[in-house]
Each structure stands twice: as structure tokens, then as C-alpha cells.
Design a protein around this motif. Structure first.
Motif, PDB file in Angstrom:
ATOM      1  N   LEU A  29       0.826  -1.201   0.000  1.00  0.00           N
ATOM      2  CA  LEU A  29       0.000   0.000   0.000  1.00  0.00           C
ATOM      3  C   LEU A  29       0.862   1.254   0.000  1.00  0.00           C
ATOM      4  O   LEU A  29       0.602   2.195  -0.765  1.00  0.00           O
ATOM      5  CB  LEU A  29      -0.933  -0.005   1.211  1.00  0.00           C
ATOM      6  CG  LEU A  29      -1.829   1.228   1.390  1.00  0.00           C
ATOM      7  CD1 LEU A  29      -2.672   1.481   0.152  1.00  0.00           C
ATOM      8  CD2 LEU A  29      -2.707   1.072   2.627  1.00  0.00           C
ATOM      9  N   ALA A  30       1.893   1.279   0.847  1.00  0.00           N
ATOM     10  CA  ALA A  30       2.771   2.448   0.917  1.00  0.00           C
ATOM     11  C   ALA A  30       3.450   2.707  -0.431  1.00  0.00           C
ATOM     12  O   ALA A  30       3.534   3.857  -0.884  1.00  0.00           O
ATOM     13  CB  ALA A  30       3.815   2.255   2.013  1.00  0.00           C
ATOM     14  N   LYS A  31       3.922   1.648  -1.078  1.00  0.00           N
ATOM     15  CA  LYS A  31       4.581   1.800  -2.383  1.00  0.00           C
ATOM     16  C   LYS A  31       3.588   2.279  -3.435  1.00  0.00           C
ATOM     17  O   LYS A  31       3.909   3.156  -4.255  1.00  0.00           O
ATOM     18  CB  LYS A  31       5.209   0.479  -2.826  1.00  0.00           C
ATOM     19  CG  LYS A  31       5.959   0.585  -4.162  1.00  0.00           C
ATOM     20  CD  LYS A  31       6.593  -0.733  -4.553  1.00  0.00           C
ATOM     21  CE  LYS A  31       7.432  -0.580  -5.826  1.00  0.00           C
ATOM     22  NZ  LYS A  31       6.646  -0.071  -6.978  1.00  0.00           N
ATOM     23  N   HIS A  32       2.384   1.724  -3.402  1.00  0.00           N
ATOM     24  CA  HIS A  32       1.396   2.132  -4.402  1.00  0.00           C
ATOM     25  C   HIS A  32       1.004   3.596  -4.223  1.00  0.00           C
ATOM     26  O   HIS A  32       0.812   4.315  -5.210  1.00  0.00           O
ATOM     27  CB  HIS A  32       0.162   1.236  -4.315  1.00  0.00           C
ATOM     28  CG  HIS A  32      -0.856   1.544  -5.365  1.00  0.00           C
ATOM     29  ND1 HIS A  32      -0.590   1.461  -6.716  1.00  0.00           N
ATOM     30  CD2 HIS A  32      -2.148   1.976  -5.265  1.00  0.00           C
ATOM     31  CE1 HIS A  32      -1.656   1.812  -7.408  1.00  0.00           C
ATOM     32  NE2 HIS A  32      -2.607   2.138  -6.557  1.00  0.00           N
ATOM     33  N   VAL A  33       0.889   4.036  -2.990  1.00  0.00           N
ATOM     34  CA  VAL A  33       0.583   5.444  -2.731  1.00  0.00           C
ATOM     35  C   VAL A  33       1.682   6.335  -3.306  1.00  0.00           C
ATOM     36  O   VAL A  33       1.405   7.320  -3.994  1.00  0.00           O
ATOM     37  CB  VAL A  33       0.400   5.706  -1.226  1.00  0.00           C
ATOM     38  CG1 VAL A  33       0.360   7.207  -0.932  1.00  0.00           C
ATOM     39  CG2 VAL A  33      -0.877   5.043  -0.715  1.00  0.00           C
ATOM     40  N   GLN A  34       2.942   5.982  -3.038  1.00  0.00           N
ATOM     41  CA  GLN A  34       4.049   6.795  -3.541  1.00  0.00           C
ATOM     42  C   GLN A  34       4.122   6.764  -5.068  1.00  0.00           C
ATOM     43  O   GLN A  34       4.384   7.793  -5.706  1.00  0.00           O
ATOM     44  CB  GLN A  34       5.368   6.306  -2.933  1.00  0.00           C
ATOM     45  CG  GLN A  34       5.492   6.569  -1.442  1.00  0.00           C
ATOM     46  CD  GLN A  34       5.340   8.037  -1.093  1.00  0.00           C
ATOM     47  OE1 GLN A  34       5.892   8.917  -1.770  1.00  0.00           O
ATOM     48  NE2 GLN A  34       4.585   8.324  -0.046  1.00  0.00           N
ATOM     49  N   ASP A  35       3.892   5.600  -5.663  1.00  0.00           N
ATOM     50  CA  ASP A  35       3.887   5.507  -7.125  1.00  0.00           C
ATOM     51  C   ASP A  35       2.776   6.365  -7.726  1.00  0.00           C
ATOM     52  O   ASP A  35       2.967   7.024  -8.763  1.00  0.00           O
ATOM     53  CB  ASP A  35       3.692   4.050  -7.567  1.00  0.00           C
ATOM     54  CG  ASP A  35       4.910   3.189  -7.303  1.00  0.00           C
ATOM     55  OD1 ASP A  35       5.989   3.751  -7.008  1.00  0.00           O
ATOM     56  OD2 ASP A  35       4.780   1.949  -7.364  1.00  0.00           O
ATOM     57  N   THR A  36       1.623   6.385  -7.070  1.00  0.00           N
ATOM     58  CA  THR A  36       0.488   7.155  -7.571  1.00  0.00           C
ATOM     59  C   THR A  36       0.749   8.651  -7.448  1.00  0.00           C
ATOM     60  O   THR A  36       0.375   9.434  -8.328  1.00  0.00           O
ATOM     61  CB  THR A  36      -0.800   6.775  -6.810  1.00  0.00           C
ATOM     62  OG1 THR A  36      -1.023   5.360  -6.947  1.00  0.00           O
ATOM     63  CG2 THR A  36      -2.001   7.527  -7.353  1.00  0.00           C
ATOM     64  N   ILE A  37       1.391   9.055  -6.355  1.00  0.00           N
ATOM     65  CA  ILE A  37       1.780  10.459  -6.198  1.00  0.00           C
ATOM     66  C   ILE A  37       2.692  10.884  -7.349  1.00  0.00           C
ATOM     67  O   ILE A  37       2.511  11.943  -7.955  1.00  0.00           O
ATOM     68  CB  ILE A  37       2.484  10.676  -4.846  1.00  0.00           C
ATOM     69  CG1 ILE A  37       1.486  10.509  -3.693  1.00  0.00           C
ATOM     70  CG2 ILE A  37       3.145  12.056  -4.787  1.00  0.00           C
ATOM     71  CD1 ILE A  37       2.149  10.476  -2.328  1.00  0.00           C
ATOM     72  N   TYR A  38       3.671  10.035  -7.665  1.00  0.00           N
ATOM     73  CA  TYR A  38       4.629  10.343  -8.728  1.00  0.00           C
ATOM     74  C   TYR A  38       3.935  10.445 -10.090  1.00  0.00           C
ATOM     75  O   TYR A  38       4.187  11.380 -10.868  1.00  0.00           O
ATOM     76  CB  TYR A  38       5.710   9.264  -8.777  1.00  0.00           C
ATOM     77  CG  TYR A  38       6.693   9.430  -9.899  1.00  0.00           C
ATOM     78  CD1 TYR A  38       7.713  10.388  -9.825  1.00  0.00           C
ATOM     79  CD2 TYR A  38       6.598   8.641 -11.041  1.00  0.00           C
ATOM     80  CE1 TYR A  38       8.612  10.550 -10.870  1.00  0.00           C
ATOM     81  CE2 TYR A  38       7.491   8.796 -12.087  1.00  0.00           C
ATOM     82  CZ  TYR A  38       8.503   9.758 -11.996  1.00  0.00           C
ATOM     83  OH  TYR A  38       9.384   9.909 -13.038  1.00  0.00           O
ATOM     84  N   LEU A  39       3.029   9.506 -10.370  1.00  0.00           N
ATOM     85  CA  LEU A  39       2.393   9.463 -11.683  1.00  0.00           C
ATOM     86  C   LEU A  39       1.305  10.526 -11.845  1.00  0.00           C
ATOM     87  O   LEU A  39       1.105  11.050 -12.945  1.00  0.00           O
ATOM     88  CB  LEU A  39       1.795   8.073 -11.920  1.00  0.00           C
ATOM     89  CG  LEU A  39       2.811   6.928 -12.068  1.00  0.00           C
ATOM     90  CD1 LEU A  39       2.107   5.585 -12.126  1.00  0.00           C
ATOM     91  CD2 LEU A  39       3.668   7.127 -13.320  1.00  0.00           C
ATOM     92  N   SER A  40       0.611  10.838 -10.755  1.00  0.00           N
ATOM     93  CA  SER A  40      -0.494  11.795 -10.846  1.00  0.00           C
ATOM     94  C   SER A  40      -0.065  13.229 -10.573  1.00  0.00           C
ATOM     95  O   SER A  40      -0.758  14.175 -10.963  1.00  0.00           O
ATOM     96  CB  SER A  40      -1.589  11.417  -9.841  1.00  0.00           C
ATOM     97  OG  SER A  40      -1.149  11.624  -8.507  1.00  0.00           O
TER      98      SER A  40
END
Length: 227
Positions: free
Chosen positions: A191-202
Motif C-alpha cells: 500500500l505504501a509503495k502504491h501510494v508513492q507511485d500514484t503520487i509520482y504518476l499523478s
């Protein structure tokens, strides 16, 4: 739950402008646990409206009063006693055993949304069901230095991203406690990684935390604060 699905869509796409990514990551059938980060009162409803499948969200039992309580029950949401009652987990397991979906905000309370700590309730459900765990990043429901109780104005841009599903199982000769700890760490890390990846992409950041995370060890400490 049929009537509440259109209401969730209206919240996401009429009241707010919500972009949704990763829908294809959600299994089309079978039990699913949606595990989202938690920054605002709106996280549960926004996740509900963005999901390609209906879900029963764990909501703190204090919300099940009066008119709101009737609405929550009518839309299929599940009350949680945050003092440690495991009945909500058993009810969640029954929903998953029936091939349906459960939504959880496993940080247990609104905060930074980084998923730096989660409850073991989501790990217990994952280990005691055949459900896939889908991490969900929710951004924009609170931003900057807004207070934890802030409700965003209509028209704000929100973002919901569904990550790749995890399959969590017990390992041979692994104790129950070790299984719970491992499952919790795997889900938290995903979950933590997905949140950070989503921040980067969005390009949409998390808000500042009003205060440190609370109740990380609550038994079912994964209810939405509001729905």
C-alpha cells in the motif's frame, strides 16, 4: 447496494472531478479486499464510487446513528466496534466467503495517508479468506495544511488508483503470530509503495499530517471514519 452505486458515481464525477486508474487490476470475480490509505472523511465514499465492483466498507459503529446510520446499513456497510470486538472481522470474512468485496482503510484513522502503520485486521481477513488484496491510493480528499475534518469543496480534483492484487497465504510451519506479522508487513509495504507511485504518476501530493497515526494495533482498526 444497487441504489448506492449510482450515488457513489455522482459523488466522484459530478460533485467532484475524480480520475480513476488501475481498474483493470481489480479481479472481475471472487472475493476482494480493497485496502486504501486514509486522509479524509471522504475516502470511504470516494473509494466506493470509484471501484469497478461494489464493496462493503468497514465503518466505525459511532456513525450508525439516526438517518446516516440507516443510509449506511441500507447501502450494505459494516459497523466496527473499535474497542476490539472481532465480530466485524467475522462478518467481513462471511462477506468474502460469499465471493463479495470488503473495503478497509487499515491505517485506522485519518492522517498523512503514507500507510506507515496499519492494523492487523486486514491481515487477518487476508489470511482467513481466499480474497485478493488490492491496494488503493486515494489522493485529493484532503491536501496541504487542511484540517482533518475538512470536507473539500465541490469541483475539486481527486485521484483514485487501484494497484496490482496481492495473494496472501500461510506458509508451512509458520505460527499464526508470524503469519499475521508477515501478512501485515506485506500489505503495508504494498500500500505504501502504491501510494508513492500514484503520487509520482499523478503529481498529486499527500496532505500534511495533523497529528501522528493512532490505533495501529486496533483489532478491527480499519473502519472508514465516514461513508
Amino acid at each position: 447496494m444497487g441504489w448506492s452505486r449510482p450515488v457513489g458515481w455522482l459523488l466522484d464525477h459530478v460533485i467532484y472531478r475524480t480520475s480513476v486508474t488501475g481498474r483493470d487490476n481489480v479481479p472481475a470475480d471472487g472475493p476482494v479486499i480493497f485496502a486504501g490509505n486514509h486522509i479524509s472523511f471522504l475516502d470511504g465514499p470516494v473509494m466506493f464510487g470509484a471501484s469497478p465492483r461494489p464493496m462493503h466498507i468497514l465503518v466505525k459503529q459511532e456513525m450508525f446513528k439516526g438517518f446516516l446510520g440507516r443510509v449506511l446499513r441500507a447501502s450494505g456497510q459494516l459497523p466496527v466496534d473499535r474497542s476490539g470486538d472481532r465480530s466485524a472481522l467475522q462478518l467481513g470474512k462471511a462477506v468474502l466467503d460469499a465471493g463479495r468485496c470488503v473495503g478497509i482503510l487499515p491505517e485506522g484513522t485519518r492522517g498523512s495517508g503514507k500507510a506507515s502503520g496499519i492494523s492487523n485486521g486486514v491481515a487477518w481477513l487476508a489470511l482467513n479468506s481466499a480474497a485478493a488484496v488490492v491496494p488503493v491510493a486515494i489522493l485529493g480528499t484532503r491536501k496541504g495544511g487542511e484540517h482533518l475534518d475538512t470536507v473539500p469543496r465541490p469541483g475539486r480534483r481527486l485521484h483514485v488508483s487501484f494497484g496490482e492484487p496481492l495473494r496472501i497465504g500461510r506458509k508451512p510451519n509458520e505460527t499464526g503470530r508470524a503469519s499475521m506479522d508477515r501478512a501485515g508487513m506485506e500489505i503495508r509495504a504494498a500500500l505504501a509503495k502504491h501510494v508513492q507511485d500514484t503520487i509520482y504518476l499523478s503529481g498529486q501530493p499527500l496532505p500534511d499530517a495533523e497529528f501522528p497515526q493512532e490505533r495501529p494495533n486496533a483489532v478491527a482498526g480499519s473502519p472508514a471514519d465516514h461513508h
